[in-house]
Every structure is written in C-alpha cells, then in structure tokens.
Design a protein around this motif. Sequence first.
Motif, PDB file in Angstrom:
ATOM      1  N   ASP A  81       8.151  -1.866  -0.970  1.00  0.00           N
ATOM      2  CA  ASP A  81       8.801  -2.624   0.098  1.00  0.00           C
ATOM      3  C   ASP A  81       8.664  -1.981   1.465  1.00  0.00           C
ATOM      4  OD1 ASP A  81      10.190  -5.134  -0.788  1.00  0.00           O
ATOM      5  OD2 ASP A  81      10.881  -3.770  -2.355  1.00  0.00           O
ATOM      6  N   VAL A  82       8.087  -0.792   1.546  1.00  0.00           N
ATOM      7  CA  VAL A  82       7.846  -0.195   2.866  1.00  0.00           C
ATOM      8  C   VAL A  82       6.878  -1.068   3.652  1.00  0.00           C
ATOM      9  CG1 VAL A  82       6.889   1.778   4.095  1.00  0.00           C
ATOM     10  CG2 VAL A  82       8.372   2.148   2.106  1.00  0.00           C
ATOM     11  N   GLU A  83       5.755  -1.406   3.042  1.00  0.00           N
ATOM     12  CA  GLU A  83       4.770  -2.231   3.753  1.00  0.00           C
ATOM     13  C   GLU A  83       5.313  -3.634   4.024  1.00  0.00           C
ATOM     14  OE1 GLU A  83       2.119  -1.162   5.182  1.00  0.00           O
ATOM     15  OE2 GLU A  83       2.483   0.838   4.359  1.00  0.00           O
ATOM     16  N   ARG A  84       6.140  -4.155   3.121  1.00  0.00           N
ATOM     17  CA  ARG A  84       6.746  -5.466   3.381  1.00  0.00           C
ATOM     18  C   ARG A  84       7.629  -5.405   4.634  1.00  0.00           C
ATOM     19  NH1 ARG A  84       7.954  -5.867  -2.472  1.00  0.00           N
ATOM     20  NH2 ARG A  84       6.346  -7.164  -3.433  1.00  0.00           N
ATOM     21  N   ALA A  85       8.387  -4.328   4.776  1.00  0.00           N
ATOM     22  CA  ALA A  85       9.266  -4.195   5.944  1.00  0.00           C
ATOM     23  C   ALA A  85       8.454  -4.124   7.226  1.00  0.00           C
ATOM     24  CB  ALA A  85      10.140  -2.959   5.790  1.00  0.00           C
ATOM     25  N   VAL A  86       7.344  -3.401   7.199  1.00  0.00           N
ATOM     26  CA  VAL A  86       6.497  -3.281   8.392  1.00  0.00           C
ATOM     27  C   VAL A  86       5.860  -4.625   8.723  1.00  0.00           C
ATOM     28  CG1 VAL A  86       4.479  -2.144   9.380  1.00  0.00           C
ATOM     29  CG2 VAL A  86       6.077  -0.840   7.956  1.00  0.00           C
ATOM     30  N   SER A  87       5.384  -5.322   7.688  1.00  0.00           N
ATOM     31  CA  SER A  87       4.779  -6.631   7.919  1.00  0.00           C
ATOM     32  C   SER A  87       5.793  -7.609   8.506  1.00  0.00           C
ATOM     33  CB  SER A  87       4.223  -7.171   6.596  1.00  0.00           C
ATOM     34  OG  SER A  87       3.713  -8.472   6.759  1.00  0.00           O
TER      35      SER A  87
END
Length: 650
Positions: free
Chosen positions: A629-635
């Motif tokens: 979910d780190v990349e989801r948050a950035v996206s």
Amino acid sequence: MSPVRLEVHAREPFADGHRFAEGGAYEVLTATAHYTVDPEAPALHSITDLDLAPRDSDGAVRFSGDVEILRPVDGGRRRLFFDWGNRGNKRAVQYFCDAPHTNRPRTLADAGNGYLLRRGYTVVFGAWQGDLLPGDGRLLLDLPVATRGTEPVRGLTTAEFIVEEPTASLPLSRWTSTRSSPVSAAGEHTARLTRRRYPHSSPEEVPRTAWRFARLQGGGCDLRSQAVAVVASRSDLYVEGGLRPGWIYELTYQAEAPLVLGLGLIAVRDLVSHLRHDPTQPVGELNYAYGWGRSQTGRAIRDFIHRGFNEDAEGRRVFDGLLPHVSGAGRLDTGRFANLTVPGGQQFEDHLNAADAFPFAYAETVDHLTGAHDAIMKRASDPKVLHTQTSTEYWQRRGSLVHTTTDGRDLGFPPNVRGYLWSSSQHVASPVPQAPGRGICNYVENVVATSALFRGVLDALDAWVSEGVEPPPSTVPTVADGSLVTMEEWSRQFPAVPSALRPYGPNELYAVDRSTVPPVADRARRYTVLVPAVDADGNETAGVRAPMVSVPLGTYTGWNTRAPGQGHGALHEFSGSTFPFAATEDERLITGDPRPSVEKRYGDAAGYAARIRAAAEELAARRLLPDEDVERAVSAAADWSAPRHDIDLP
C-alpha cells in the motif's frame, strides 16, 4: 443432532476461474443454513423472549438464514474470514479490497485489488439480522415471533423519526429495508406522537387529528399510479402535511409480535463452528477463524463476546480473532421490539437507542454511577481483538469509554486486545476515491482515506493468532499524555478556522431509566466522554495517522454540524468535515487563516507526493500498513489527492 444443516443451492466459478496468488481459483457457494437450538440451554438464557418462541415436537427452536461463501477451490490458507454483514449487506470485500459495493460478487471487478482472495481467505457471508425485509440482495434471517399461546406478545415501545425533506409517511421501523413492529388493535387508539427541535427541548404534542397509522400510496408516473391515497396500515405512520425537516418526532405505542432477535448471534456462533468442525461442511479444512464488523456489526461483535457466545455448544472457541470497527463504546440492543437497523445513538439522531450500556470497556472496571463491575472480555474462550475506531466515535459514539473508566481515567486494554484510533478520520470512508459531498451539513465531509489500514490490522491479527507475533502496540489517546481531553481543553486547542461552526460538545451519555417508555435520561448522572487533542492545524495528535493526515491538505475532523433548517448546530450522524488549507500564502492572508498554506508547506505536487511516500513507509515499518500500500498511497497523492482534494497549484 447437529445445530446446523447447510443446504447448498448452487456452486459457480468466481471471476471466470481467475487465479489469485496464494488463494488460487475461487468458487461461490450459495446456501441456506437451517439452525436448531435448545431453548433451555443455560448459555442462551440472555436471549430475550427465547422462552416464548415456538418449539417443535422435540422442544427445539428452529430458524434459517442465507449464507454465501467465496471459497478457494484448492483450500487456500485454511483461514475463515466472516463478514458480519452490515444491515444484511456484504461489505468485507468492498472495504478490504477497495472494491465497488455489491451484494452479488461474481466478477473480477467485484474483487477490487483482490487482497482477501490473494491471501487465500475463505470469505463467509452469513445472515444474522432477523428484522430485514427482502430487497437489494440483502442476506435474510428468518426468525421466530414471540407468542403467548395463540396470542402475540404485546408491549409499549418508542420510535423516533427524523427526515431531511418533507415526508408524508414512513414505516414504523423508520427504514424501508426493515420490518416494523406493528401497532396492536388497542394501541391504535392510545398511541402518542410528539415532536421537538433538539433532544433537550421540551416535546410538543402532535394532535391526534393530524396523524394516523397509515401510508401514502401512489404519486407515480404511470396513469394507474398518478393518484395518491392514504391507506390504513398498522406498520406505518402518516402525518397530515408531512413530517418536517429539523424536528425530532417521537411515537410511543403498543406494539405486538416481536422477533426473537438475539438468535441472530447464535446463528453466527453455530455457522462458524459448523464450518470449522463438522466433517459434512462444504468448504474444506480450516485452521483459524476471524471476523470483521463495521459500525452496527462492530457493536454486534462486542455484544457477541460479552455474552459468552464465542464458545459454541460443545465448549470450543468459535473465533480466534475479531476486528470490531467503528463500534464506539456500544453493543447491541436485542431486547423486545428492538430495531437492529437503527444506529447506535448520536447527539441529534436515535438518541434513545439502548446500544450504549455498561460495560463499555474490554478491561474490567466499575460503573461509578451504580457500583457494578463488568468487562467485555472476561472468559477463557474470548478471542484476540483488534479494536479500531475513528475520530467520529469519540465525538458521536462515546469512543473514549472503550479505554477509560466511566469517570474518565485511563484504563487501557487487557492482554488479548489492542486498540487503534485512526486519527482525524470519519466513521465511513469510501475505499473508492470520490469528490466529497456536503449533504445537510455545514461542511464537506472528511476525505481521509483509510482502507489500507483495514489490510494492516488483518495482517497483524493473522500473524498474532497463527504465528504468535505480537501486533503493533495500542495507539489511542490517553489522559496521561494529554492527548485525550475535555471539550473545554479541545476548544482552546482548535485553530480559528475561517467560518467553522464548532460543535457544542461530544455526544454525552447519562444514566437512563429504561423502565419507562420512552426511557428517561438522568442529566444529573453522567458518564465522562473525552475527545482526542489536536495540533495547531486542528488534526489529532494521537493514534494511527493515515498518510493524508500525516501530510495534510486541510483540517480533518470526526464531526460535522447540521445546516440551518436541519437541526442547526447539532452534530450530524457519523459525518466528519474537511476544512481545506489556503492554496497560497496570498489566499491565507486575505482569509485570515492561521494555518500555513499548501504552497508554504509543500512547494509543489512533487514535494507533497514525496512527503506522502515517507509517511506511508513509516506506517509500513510499524506494521500498520501493508508494504503493497505504499505505492498505492503515492499514486493516490498524484495531482494533490484529487478528487478528494481540489488544490489550485501547479
């Protein structure tokens, strides 16, 4: 005889046989569960009116309910995940997988990001709420009606009606999805309707000539339905000229034919036990059982534990771990003529609901008003629990009482419980990004995204149960460190946000005399309700800060106030607010906003996204957010978190 017979009606491939990582391919089982209980069993004595339920020739009480199961064809990871469907709706896949809501999940799109299925869970949807009516694919439970011989049980009850636009008639349940407790023949002549502006206002009588037990019918577009008619009905309230917005209407009447609602908790107990232990069950071997409930069903979970139902009829533990979300300090009211669809009780709405009754906390404590000792958790069969709540529960659902004494001192949690405040977020946060609305409130709703935190707590629960890995420490506000405060202290902390109408205070809780109808609150005897402290931006200092709160574009609150004409100034249901920061320093100066602008904080969109990444990585390091979910948050932070936010900067 087994207490459950599961009749499977259909098996069909899910998502055309798509394979989900560890879960592999899934199928959907649609079934009816047939339940048989012994009404004389000591463990069931707390169920209201069970002694008045019809019995078969063996002296047993029988009932049935809908079941649907998403089953990994190859067995998955042998973990059962039970969705305590909120008001009969399937919600777990929606919130854990960021999926669109549907009560008939069948396609790959219905699986969202596939989190539950990729991790190999057997997802079980089982009906537990017995007062729902058919429609919209809701799960239904067919419960017995309490009777005395050939006569229905009768008694006084109270119903509260609040509308947002003029409304001529409503079911006595107040919800079209929910069965009403009908008025008795004698009760039609003795009922009383009052109305008041606010809960503390003096009620005024609505003349009997101005209302009746009836419904308005017609008014459609077809020639045959264009005319309207007022039709007598023992399950509906009709008011001449319509119920008016901004008023609280209260009907007291003699009702009849109550359902034995407490059997819904036994349905969950026996269904999950059957799936875990009965060799005839259709899902394969299961090693662990978890469950999740949100709001109404979070309260159901707490009541289930408190009443000892996590132990089945054979003395075995039912759930290994449970995740009650946004229940606040409440449990269920399954008493005679209860309405399970009605929310737990807020400052303006549904304040007569008996959901909030001692004990409030998981740990043992004393009711300082009565001297009673009790706790939610008190048995060897109790599960491990991760209790999560938002800012809204502290404002509307007496959330501080989950981890304080009744007079406002820190209490904490027993060893098998952890608690987490999802800071500055609201009761319901859509997992699908969308522009915020305002409804009948003064401010747009809270836009903080929290669905990734669901995945974090389930991963932590699974590791705790299956591997003995301790979950992250409880993260809630406390009196000791100054992060849990009185309304007076909060008022001194909250910044002078332009045009913000602050709440009068949190939803207070008083000792209530429930021997009267309607019940009477004793305002001289009050439980202490505290709220989370805030920083200079107005965002909460304690708890688990989602990336959007650690890197804010505004002040996010768990409260919102009703607009003029709608109970102006009172807290609205479970709504939070977003007070955006000024985009530029020039805008901040002209509006007199004391909070630094977005431009000053982050410079540009890339600077904002970098800060979001750092905040998400910090949560992942604390095991509060899955790494994925780190990349989801950035996206999601691209273009200033649009459409949740609208920032006019390059």
